[in-house]
Design an enzyme around this catalytic site. Structure first.
Site, PDB file in Angstrom:
ATOM      1  N   PRO A  88       0.709  -1.268  -0.136  1.00  0.00           N
ATOM      2  CA  PRO A  88      -0.129  -0.023  -0.017  1.00  0.00           C
ATOM      3  C   PRO A  88       0.680   1.237   0.095  1.00  0.00           C
ATOM      4  O   PRO A  88       0.409   2.270  -0.344  1.00  0.00           O
ATOM      5  CB  PRO A  88      -0.837  -0.048   1.221  1.00  0.00           C
ATOM      6  CG  PRO A  88      -0.295  -1.267   2.223  1.00  0.00           C
ATOM      7  CD  PRO A  88       0.440  -2.045   1.119  1.00  0.00           C
ATOM      8  N   GLU A 115       2.340  -8.787   8.725  1.00  0.00           N
ATOM      9  CA  GLU A 115       2.605  -7.570   8.845  1.00  0.00           C
ATOM     10  C   GLU A 115       3.495  -6.920   7.780  1.00  0.00           C
ATOM     11  O   GLU A 115       3.985  -5.757   8.123  1.00  0.00           O
ATOM     12  CB  GLU A 115       2.941  -7.084  10.451  1.00  0.00           C
ATOM     13  CG  GLU A 115       1.910  -7.511  11.305  1.00  0.00           C
ATOM     14  CD  GLU A 115       0.870  -6.772  11.124  1.00  0.00           C
ATOM     15  OE1 GLU A 115       0.637  -5.450  11.149  1.00  0.00           O
ATOM     16  OE2 GLU A 115      -0.201  -7.753  11.291  1.00  0.00           O
ATOM     17  N   ARG A 153      -3.108  -7.772 -20.383  1.00  0.00           N
ATOM     18  CA  ARG A 153      -3.996  -7.096 -21.523  1.00  0.00           C
ATOM     19  C   ARG A 153      -3.313  -6.222 -22.665  1.00  0.00           C
ATOM     20  O   ARG A 153      -3.979  -6.069 -23.625  1.00  0.00           O
ATOM     21  CB  ARG A 153      -5.131  -6.379 -20.802  1.00  0.00           C
ATOM     22  CG  ARG A 153      -6.264  -5.904 -21.434  1.00  0.00           C
ATOM     23  CD  ARG A 153      -7.432  -5.386 -20.670  1.00  0.00           C
ATOM     24  NE  ARG A 153      -8.338  -4.794 -21.592  1.00  0.00           N
ATOM     25  CZ  ARG A 153      -9.362  -5.512 -22.442  1.00  0.00           C
ATOM     26  NH1 ARG A 153      -9.191  -7.104 -22.085  1.00  0.00           N
ATOM     27  NH2 ARG A 153     -10.189  -4.934 -22.932  1.00  0.00           N
ATOM     28  N   ASP A 168     -10.873   0.700 -24.576  1.00  0.00           N
ATOM     29  CA  ASP A 168     -11.016   0.523 -22.979  1.00  0.00           C
ATOM     30  C   ASP A 168     -11.039   1.903 -22.549  1.00  0.00           C
ATOM     31  O   ASP A 168     -10.229   2.785 -23.062  1.00  0.00           O
ATOM     32  CB  ASP A 168      -9.583  -0.256 -22.455  1.00  0.00           C
ATOM     33  CG  ASP A 168      -9.719  -1.760 -22.573  1.00  0.00           C
ATOM     34  OD1 ASP A 168     -10.651  -2.134 -22.765  1.00  0.00           O
ATOM     35  OD2 ASP A 168      -8.496  -2.273 -22.185  1.00  0.00           O
TER      36      ASP A 168
END
Ligand code: ADE
Length: 250
Positions: A88, A115, A153, A168
């Site tokens: 993150p 963690e 893709r 897209d």
């Protein structure tokens, strides 16, 4: 393209790699995805891959030795030029980054659990950290799958009909246009007439206008660097932007 994924839960990814466009690309050898479990590189009887954090605190931390050995085992197959930690705190994934990564010949994706991983892994092995959004997952596996789907893709030969990538959302920097299929009328709601009439130029303009409309309503900050035609199409739906429109968005 070759993608090696280091994960303590390969069984989470295996079924997803057999399905749809991704499954077909792998079956056709256009794409190679290899799952490596760091647990296979742990040497003790319990095949330990985690330990308590120095300094105290909740949970466990993935240890250096099995992750280093697992990555090093890939040296003969992978250039190790791109070792990506899903995290993150990484650079946020968007279509520009996806396009950049689609040009890579190979990459190793590291999925953390517990963690997180010992910081020395990020300092020594990792070349980039990537986040799929500002929220926290219990592990990197779901993020790795998002990345593999998006990147593959864009890789040559994976999507049979390039037109479907070309249309897209985000491929050209704005959202995609709405799609319809049979029946022409469903519960009183009709398919826009222009799509049934076979006038290709009218259909192209309609689709561009609707893509611009969707972008204006949902993501107006994406409306930059617009062509003269785009500005005219927006004017048709009552949106009047000056040629340099960056400062005028809500
Ligand atoms: N691991 C946990 N949360 C994540 C996120 N948002 N992106 C990538 N990897 C993650």
């Amino acid at each position: 393209m070759r993608i090696d994924i280091l994960t303590l839960f390969p069984e989470m990814l295996e079924p997803a790699l057999r399905i749809g466009i991704l499954g077909r690309a792998i079956a056709k050898d256009i794409l190679t995805v290899n799952l490596v479990n760091p647990r296979d590189f742990a040497h003790d009887r319990h095949r330990t891959v985690d330990d308590a954090p120095y300094g105290g605190g909740a949970g466990m931390v993935m240890t250096c030795p099995p992750v280093f050995e697992a990555v090093e085992s890939l040296i003969s197959k992978n250039s190790l030029e791109h070792v990506v930690l899903l995290s993150p705190r990484g650079r946020k994934l968007d279509q520009n980054l996806v396009r950049e990564m689609a040009g890579w010949k190979d990459m190793v994706l590291l999925c953390a659990r517990y963690e997180g991983m010992d910081e020395r892994i990020a300092e020594t092995l990792v070349t980039e950290e990537i986040s799929i959004g500002d929220y926290v997952l219990s592990g990197g596996e779901a993020a790795a799958l998002v990345l593999v789907e998006a990147v593959s893709r864009m890789a040559p030969g994976v999507v049979g009909n390039w037109e479907s990538v070309d249309t897209d959302s985000f491929y050209h920097g704005i959202l995609g246009y709405p799609q319809y299929t049979r029946p022409p009328v469903f519960r009183g709601k009709e398919v826009p007439r222009v799509l049934l009439e076979g006038n290709h130029e009218a259909i192209r303009k309609y689709r561009r206008r609707e893509a611009l409309r969707a972008t204006w309503i949902r993501r107006p900050e994406l409306l930059t660097n617009l062509s003269k035609e785009d500005l005219e199409l927006l004017a048709e739906i009552g949106v009047h932007l000056p040629p340099s429109n960056k400062e005028n968005l809500p």
